[in-house]
Design a protein around this motif. Structure first.
Motif, PDB file in Angstrom:
ATOM      1  N   PHE A   4       0.857  -1.147   0.064  1.00 40.59           N
ATOM      2  CA  PHE A   4      -0.052   0.178   0.004  1.00 40.59           C
ATOM      3  C   PHE A   4       0.834   1.172  -0.023  1.00 40.59           C
ATOM      4  CE2 PHE A   4      -2.276   3.279   1.963  1.00 40.59           C
ATOM      5  CZ  PHE A   4      -3.619   3.403   1.366  1.00 40.59           C
ATOM      6  N   TYR A   5       2.015   1.150   0.674  1.00 34.57           N
ATOM      7  CA  TYR A   5       2.961   2.386   0.798  1.00 34.57           C
ATOM      8  C   TYR A   5       3.369   2.565  -0.484  1.00 34.57           C
ATOM      9  CZ  TYR A   5       6.916   5.500   2.301  1.00 34.57           C
ATOM     10  OH  TYR A   5       7.614   6.471   2.138  1.00 34.57           O
ATOM     11  N   SER A  44       5.523  24.181   4.217  1.00 39.83           N
ATOM     12  CA  SER A  44       4.105  23.967   3.819  1.00 39.83           C
ATOM     13  C   SER A  44       3.447  22.553   4.328  1.00 39.83           C
ATOM     14  CB  SER A  44       4.226  23.888   2.077  1.00 39.83           C
ATOM     15  OG  SER A  44       2.907  23.182   1.774  1.00 39.83           O
ATOM     16  N   ASN A  45       2.352  22.495   4.539  1.00 34.19           N
ATOM     17  CA  ASN A  45       1.595  21.021   4.859  1.00 34.19           C
ATOM     18  C   ASN A  45       2.081  20.160   3.700  1.00 34.19           C
ATOM     19  OD1 ASN A  45       0.308  22.064   7.095  1.00 34.19           O
ATOM     20  ND2 ASN A  45      -1.373  22.767   6.191  1.00 34.19           N
ATOM     21  N   ARG A  46       2.687  20.304   2.782  1.00 29.99           N
ATOM     22  CA  ARG A  46       2.947  19.312   1.736  1.00 29.99           C
ATOM     23  C   ARG A  46       4.298  18.856   2.001  1.00 29.99           C
ATOM     24  NH1 ARG A  46       0.794  23.908  -1.468  1.00 29.99           N
ATOM     25  NH2 ARG A  46      -1.077  23.344  -2.381  1.00 29.99           N
ATOM     26  N   ASP A  47       5.029  19.374   2.859  1.00 24.47           N
ATOM     27  CA  ASP A  47       6.572  18.957   3.084  1.00 24.47           C
ATOM     28  C   ASP A  47       6.736  17.247   3.302  1.00 24.47           C
ATOM     29  OD1 ASP A  47       7.229  21.436   2.399  1.00 24.47           O
ATOM     30  OD2 ASP A  47       7.535  21.965   4.602  1.00 24.47           O
ATOM     31  N   PRO A  48       5.764  16.858   4.234  1.00 26.17           N
ATOM     32  CA  PRO A  48       5.950  15.576   4.482  1.00 26.17           C
ATOM     33  C   PRO A  48       5.868  14.489   3.484  1.00 26.17           C
ATOM     34  CG  PRO A  48       4.747  16.567   6.205  1.00 26.17           C
ATOM     35  CD  PRO A  48       4.895  17.536   5.124  1.00 26.17           C
ATOM     36  N   LEU A  49       4.752  14.849   2.712  1.00 27.19           N
ATOM     37  CA  LEU A  49       4.576  14.116   1.244  1.00 27.19           C
ATOM     38  C   LEU A  49       5.753  14.222   0.316  1.00 27.19           C
ATOM     39  CD1 LEU A  49       0.823  14.806   0.772  1.00 27.19           C
ATOM     40  CD2 LEU A  49       1.645  12.623   1.574  1.00 27.19           C
ATOM     41  N   LEU A  50       6.277  15.427  -0.004  1.00 28.10           N
ATOM     42  CA  LEU A  50       7.444  15.601  -0.730  1.00 28.10           C
ATOM     43  C   LEU A  50       8.656  15.035  -0.412  1.00 28.10           C
ATOM     44  CD1 LEU A  50       7.950  17.174  -3.368  1.00 28.10           C
ATOM     45  CD2 LEU A  50       8.757  19.161  -1.912  1.00 28.10           C
ATOM     46  N   VAL A  51       8.950  15.049   0.778  1.00 28.20           N
ATOM     47  CA  VAL A  51       9.858  14.157   1.462  1.00 28.20           C
ATOM     48  C   VAL A  51      10.028  12.766   1.264  1.00 28.20           C
ATOM     49  CG1 VAL A  51      11.423  13.684   3.350  1.00 28.20           C
ATOM     50  CG2 VAL A  51      10.778  16.185   2.913  1.00 28.20           C
ATOM     51  N   GLY A  52       8.615  12.336   1.414  1.00 27.99           N
ATOM     52  CA  GLY A  52       8.321  10.917   1.252  1.00 27.99           C
ATOM     53  C   GLY A  52       8.397  10.338  -0.336  1.00 27.99           C
ATOM     54  N   VAL A  53       7.928  11.074  -0.962  1.00 30.38           N
ATOM     55  CA  VAL A  53       7.916  10.758  -2.535  1.00 30.38           C
ATOM     56  C   VAL A  53       9.224  10.644  -3.054  1.00 30.38           C
ATOM     57  CG1 VAL A  53       5.611  10.844  -2.745  1.00 30.38           C
ATOM     58  CG2 VAL A  53       7.183  12.773  -3.501  1.00 30.38           C
ATOM     59  N   THR A  54      10.246  11.571  -2.650  1.00 30.32           N
ATOM     60  CA  THR A  54      11.511  11.872  -3.171  1.00 30.32           C
ATOM     61  C   THR A  54      12.575  11.157  -2.712  1.00 30.32           C
ATOM     62  OG1 THR A  54      11.773  13.976  -1.786  1.00 30.32           O
ATOM     63  CG2 THR A  54      10.881  14.082  -4.061  1.00 30.32           C
ATOM     64  N   SER A  56      14.567   7.633  -1.330  1.00 29.11           N
ATOM     65  CA  SER A  56      14.855   6.302  -1.988  1.00 29.11           C
ATOM     66  C   SER A  56      14.375   5.194  -0.968  1.00 29.11           C
ATOM     67  CB  SER A  56      16.205   6.078  -2.498  1.00 29.11           C
ATOM     68  OG  SER A  56      16.778   6.493  -1.283  1.00 29.11           O
ATOM     69  N   ARG A  57      13.916   5.553   0.154  1.00 26.50           N
ATOM     70  CA  ARG A  57      13.638   4.681   1.225  1.00 26.50           C
ATOM     71  C   ARG A  57      12.298   4.815   1.714  1.00 26.50           C
ATOM     72  NH1 ARG A  57      18.286   3.454   5.503  1.00 26.50           N
ATOM     73  NH2 ARG A  57      17.078   2.071   6.267  1.00 26.50           N
ATOM     74  N   LYS A  58      11.763   3.911   2.538  1.00 24.38           N
ATOM     75  CA  LYS A  58      10.582   4.307   3.079  1.00 24.38           C
ATOM     76  C   LYS A  58      10.581   5.223   4.403  1.00 24.38           C
ATOM     77  CE  LYS A  58       6.468   2.242   5.348  1.00 24.38           C
ATOM     78  NZ  LYS A  58       5.765   0.804   5.666  1.00 24.38           N
ATOM     79  N   VAL A  59      10.003   6.157   4.309  1.00 28.10           N
ATOM     80  CA  VAL A  59      10.106   7.215   5.517  1.00 28.10           C
ATOM     81  C   VAL A  59       9.050   7.137   6.411  1.00 28.10           C
ATOM     82  CG1 VAL A  59      10.531   9.357   6.163  1.00 28.10           C
ATOM     83  CG2 VAL A  59      11.167   8.779   4.112  1.00 28.10           C
ATOM     84  N   HIS A  60       9.139   7.083   7.909  1.00 28.65           N
ATOM     85  CA  HIS A  60       7.965   7.152   8.686  1.00 28.65           C
ATOM     86  C   HIS A  60       8.317   8.623   9.179  1.00 28.65           C
ATOM     87  CE1 HIS A  60       7.779   2.714   9.345  1.00 28.65           C
ATOM     88  NE2 HIS A  60       8.983   2.767   8.857  1.00 28.65           N
ATOM     89  N   PHE A  61       6.898   9.240   9.505  1.00 31.46           N
ATOM     90  CA  PHE A  61       6.563  10.420   9.946  1.00 31.46           C
ATOM     91  C   PHE A  61       5.642  10.463  11.146  1.00 31.46           C
ATOM     92  CE2 PHE A  61       7.727  11.650   5.757  1.00 31.46           C
ATOM     93  CZ  PHE A  61       8.672  12.653   5.673  1.00 31.46           C
ATOM     94  N   VAL A 107      13.813   4.503   8.664  1.00 29.76           N
ATOM     95  CA  VAL A 107      14.147   5.977   8.349  1.00 29.76           C
ATOM     96  C   VAL A 107      12.981   6.956   8.871  1.00 29.76           C
ATOM     97  CG1 VAL A 107      14.385   7.599   6.528  1.00 29.76           C
ATOM     98  CG2 VAL A 107      15.594   5.547   6.280  1.00 29.76           C
ATOM     99  N   ILE A 108      13.426   8.090   9.889  1.00 28.38           N
ATOM    100  CA  ILE A 108      12.270   9.054  10.371  1.00 28.38           C
ATOM    101  C   ILE A 108      12.556  10.374   9.597  1.00 28.38           C
ATOM    102  CG2 ILE A 108      11.612  10.180  12.222  1.00 28.38           C
ATOM    103  CD1 ILE A 108      10.953   7.331  12.709  1.00 28.38           C
ATOM    104  N   GLY A 109      11.362  10.647   8.929  1.00 28.92           N
ATOM    105  CA  GLY A 109      11.263  12.132   8.443  1.00 28.92           C
ATOM    106  C   GLY A 109      10.936  13.166   9.715  1.00 28.92           C
TER     107      GLY A 109
END
Length: 205
Positions: A4-5, A44-54, A56-61, A107-109
């Motif tokens: 799903f991720y 921006s509120n979009r920052d977590p999504l942007l960091v997550g999709v860019t 190379s590894r799965k990011v936990h927030f 990995v933690i964001g």
């Protein structure tokens, strides 16, 4: 079978590519194994999504705990690596979850400023990222997000060279824990600020 991720990541990548045409540099600076904290400025509120999709590894927030009270949303959030946090007072359970993830090699964001910057300049950083890095001996990756977010205009994400926390601790073993925490927070702040202001180069072609 796609997780799903990964499915959600492709959807969100498409959204950012279509509307914000993001550009990424320094993705090779993300450690491909072992624990790491991706530490970004917050515009921006979009920052977590942007960091997550860019990444190379799965990011936990960490996600504000109010979201975990919403129907459907509360069931989806764990599948995209989110876990709850009280932004006004980080509790023991959030600290425990974060350290457990890091000590398991994840990995933690994190956004060390704590809140969004209204000017896009880096605000004074809190010590949380350095605290988690020192406790878990995790790599610290500074991340510069350069906006603003405007439809059909590029937003830039630059992953800087990682700070080797093990080497940092060895180099500053003469300092006590509080002094190491302060110094590492200052170092991280300088690295992120350099990325935001092009100190290591951001291609804006």
């Amino acid at each position: 079978m796609m997780s799903f991720y990964d499915f959600a990541k492709r959807i969100v990548q498409g959204y950012f590519l279509l509307f914000f045409r993001y550009k990424v540099r320094g993705i090779e600076n993300i450690p491909q194994e072992g624990s790491a904290l991706l530490c970004a400025n917050h515009i921006s509120n979009r920052d977590p999504l942007l960091v997550g999709v860019t990444s190379s590894r799965k990011v936990h927030f960490m996600a504000k705990q109010e979201l975990f009270r919403l129907p459907i949303i509360k069931q989806l959030l764990p599948h995209v690596g989110a876990f709850p946090v009280n932004r006004d007072a980080v509790g023991a359970s959030t600290i425990k979850t974060t350290l457990k993830l890091l000590k398991s090699g994840h990995v933690i964001g994190i956004f060390p400023e704590g809140h969004r910057s209204k000017t896009e300049d880096l605000q004074e950083m809190k010590a949380g990222a350095a605290f988690f890095a020192l406790k878990s001996r995790s790599m610290l990756v500074p991340v510069g997000i350069i906006g603003p977010y405007r439809l059909f205009k590029p937003v830039y994400v630059h992953f800087g060279p990682a700070i080797d926390v093990d080497a940092f601790i060895t180099e500053h073993e003469d300092l006590d824990g509080k002094e190491q925490l302060h110094l590492l927070t200052e170092l991280l702040s300088q690295r992120i600020d350099a990325l935001i202001h092009g100190g290591v180069g951001v291609d804006k072609e």
